[in-house]
Design an enzyme around this catalytic site. Structure first.
Site, PDB file in Angstrom:
ATOM      1  CG  ASN A 276      59.136  25.295  42.506  1.00 48.76           C
ATOM      2  OD1 ASN A 276      59.984  24.516  41.907  1.00 48.76           O
ATOM      3  ND2 ASN A 276      58.418  24.832  42.977  1.00 48.76           N
TER       4      ASN A 276
ATOM      5  CG  PHE B 151      51.002  22.868  36.642  1.00 54.31           C
ATOM      6  CD1 PHE B 151      51.859  21.698  37.098  1.00 54.31           C
ATOM      7  CD2 PHE B 151      49.902  23.033  37.427  1.00 54.31           C
ATOM      8  CE1 PHE B 151      51.865  21.192  37.907  1.00 54.31           C
ATOM      9  CE2 PHE B 151      49.780  22.216  38.617  1.00 54.31           C
ATOM     10  CZ  PHE B 151      50.626  21.485  38.809  1.00 54.31           C
TER      11      PHE B 151
ATOM     12  NE  ARG C 258      57.525  19.354  50.383  1.00 56.90           N
ATOM     13  CZ  ARG C 258      56.980  19.529  49.321  1.00 56.90           C
ATOM     14  NH1 ARG C 258      57.469  18.643  48.276  1.00 56.90           N
ATOM     15  NH2 ARG C 258      55.979  20.452  48.962  1.00 56.90           N
TER      16      ARG C 258
ATOM     17  CE1 TYR D  36      57.534  17.270  40.145  1.00 58.26           C
ATOM     18  CE2 TYR D  36      58.710  17.622  38.067  1.00 58.26           C
ATOM     19  CZ  TYR D  36      58.476  17.857  39.450  1.00 58.26           C
ATOM     20  OH  TYR D  36      59.359  18.484  40.134  1.00 58.26           O
TER      21      TYR D  36
ATOM     22  CD  GLU E  46      59.775  11.563  44.208  1.00 60.82           C
ATOM     23  OE1 GLU E  46      58.494  12.042  44.008  1.00 60.82           O
ATOM     24  OE2 GLU E  46      60.491  12.232  45.230  1.00 60.82           O
TER      25      GLU E  46
ATOM     26  CG  HIS F 133      61.227  17.018  43.458  1.00 60.31           C
ATOM     27  ND1 HIS F 133      59.700  17.003  43.544  1.00 60.31           N
ATOM     28  CD2 HIS F 133      61.632  16.014  44.092  1.00 60.31           C
ATOM     29  CE1 HIS F 133      59.417  15.667  44.201  1.00 60.31           C
ATOM     30  NE2 HIS F 133      60.376  15.306  44.345  1.00 60.31           N
TER      31      HIS F 133
ATOM     32  CB  THR G 221      54.484  24.953  45.716  1.00 57.35           C
ATOM     33  OG1 THR G 221      54.479  23.570  46.492  1.00 57.35           O
ATOM     34  CG2 THR G 221      54.725  24.595  44.284  1.00 57.35           C
TER      35      THR G 221
ATOM     36  CE  LYS H 291      61.289  21.396  40.837  1.00 52.11           C
ATOM     37  NZ  LYS H 291      59.908  21.912  40.844  1.00 52.11           N
TER      38      LYS H 291
ATOM     39  NE  ARG I 139      60.084  24.851  45.831  1.00 53.78           N
ATOM     40  CZ  ARG I 139      59.443  23.858  45.711  1.00 53.78           C
ATOM     41  NH1 ARG I 139      58.553  23.604  46.980  1.00 53.78           N
ATOM     42  NH2 ARG I 139      59.224  22.842  45.364  1.00 53.78           N
TER      43      ARG I 139
HETATM   44  P1  DAT Z   1      56.011  20.682  45.048  1.00 54.63           P
HETATM   45  O1  DAT Z   1      57.263  20.897  44.191  1.00 54.63           O
HETATM   46  O2  DAT Z   1      56.215  21.905  46.267  1.00 54.63           O
HETATM   47  O3  DAT Z   1      55.938  19.303  45.695  1.00 54.63           O
HETATM   48  P2  DAT Z   1      53.682  20.098  43.658  1.00 54.63           P
HETATM   49  O4  DAT Z   1      54.171  18.799  43.937  1.00 54.63           O
HETATM   50  O5  DAT Z   1      52.383  20.647  44.117  1.00 54.63           O
HETATM   51  O6  DAT Z   1      54.667  21.076  44.321  1.00 54.63           O
HETATM   52  O7  DAT Z   1      54.075  20.546  42.176  1.00 54.63           O
HETATM   53  C1  DAT Z   1      55.102  19.839  41.396  1.00 54.63           C
HETATM   54  C2  DAT Z   1      55.609  21.144  40.645  1.00 54.63           C
HETATM   55  O8  DAT Z   1      54.726  21.282  39.725  1.00 54.63           O
HETATM   56  C3  DAT Z   1      56.107  22.247  41.611  1.00 54.63           C
HETATM   57  O9  DAT Z   1      57.108  22.445  42.128  1.00 54.63           O
HETATM   58  C4  DAT Z   1      55.939  23.346  40.146  1.00 54.63           C
HETATM   59  C5  DAT Z   1      55.015  23.024  39.445  1.00 54.63           C
HETATM   60  N1  DAT Z   1      53.589  23.559  39.453  1.00 54.63           N
HETATM   61  C6  DAT Z   1      52.686  23.417  40.778  1.00 54.63           C
HETATM   62  N2  DAT Z   1      51.655  23.887  40.854  1.00 54.63           N
HETATM   63  C7  DAT Z   1      51.840  25.185  39.643  1.00 54.63           C
HETATM   64  C8  DAT Z   1      51.187  25.957  39.174  1.00 54.63           C
HETATM   65  N3  DAT Z   1      49.881  26.205  39.615  1.00 54.63           N
HETATM   66  N4  DAT Z   1      51.512  26.507  37.881  1.00 54.63           N
HETATM   67  C9  DAT Z   1      52.674  26.200  37.314  1.00 54.63           C
HETATM   68  N5  DAT Z   1      53.457  25.144  37.863  1.00 54.63           N
HETATM   69  C10 DAT Z   1      53.121  24.318  39.243  1.00 54.63           C
HETATM   70 MG    MG Z   2      55.353  17.762  45.090  1.00 57.45          MG
END
Ligand code: DAT
Ligand code: MG
Length: 140
Positions: A114, A59, A87, A51, A128, A117, A93, A11, A104
């Protein structure tokens, strides 16, 4: 366990800090093979599509703005159980919850910024990968 492919993004927070090589070293040390890779600047439309599952989350706007704020490196990773393995290598996350030795834990700056992805299931991995790579760009 089957040979699988997963989709990865390094990212903008990580490319900005010149961490592509450091992250790739962690990916390869875990036994995953980078079988496709390119550096791109996502468009807003691409990031919103990518996304879309999160579009009702509070968010979402911040997430899309962040993903288009700088270059990303999109990748296809291949290996035994690659989806779950990546993962694990990524870590939780929220970096505050990420285990020692994960990408991470080592590099992420916040739950939003973070660093990486990784796909969460075979169905999402296929969608994807197809969003960013043609079949002949993936060389296993
Ligand atoms: P991951 O990237 O671990 O699969 P996710 O699919 O739940 O996590 O969320 C996608 C992305 O969205 C994550 O990498 C960062 C952002 N995100 C998730 N939860 C968040 C939060 N509470 N506040 C801000 N950004 C968030
Ligand atoms: Mg995810």
């Amino acid at each position: 366990m089957a040979l699988e492919r997963t989709f990865s993004i390094i990212k903008p927070d990580a490319t900005a800090r010149n961490l592509t090589g450091a992250i790739n070293a962690m990916i390869e040390a875990a036994g995953l093979r980078i079988v496709a890779q390119k550096r791109v600047k996502m468009t807003r439309e691409q990031a919103e599509t990518f996304y879309a599952v999160h579009k009702e989350r509070p968010f979402f706007g911040e997430l899309v703005d962040f993903m288009i704020s700088g270059p990303v490196v999109v990748q296809v990773l291949e290996g035994e159980g690659a989806i779950a393995k990546y993962r694990e290598v990524m870590g939780a996350t929220n970096p505050e919850n990420a285990a020692e030795g994960t990408i991470r834990k080592a590099h992420a700056q916040s739950v939003g910024e973070n660093s990486v992805h990784g796909s969460d299931a075979p169905e999402t991995a296929a969608v994807e990968i197809a969003q960013f790579f043609a079949g002949n760009e993936i060389v296993g």
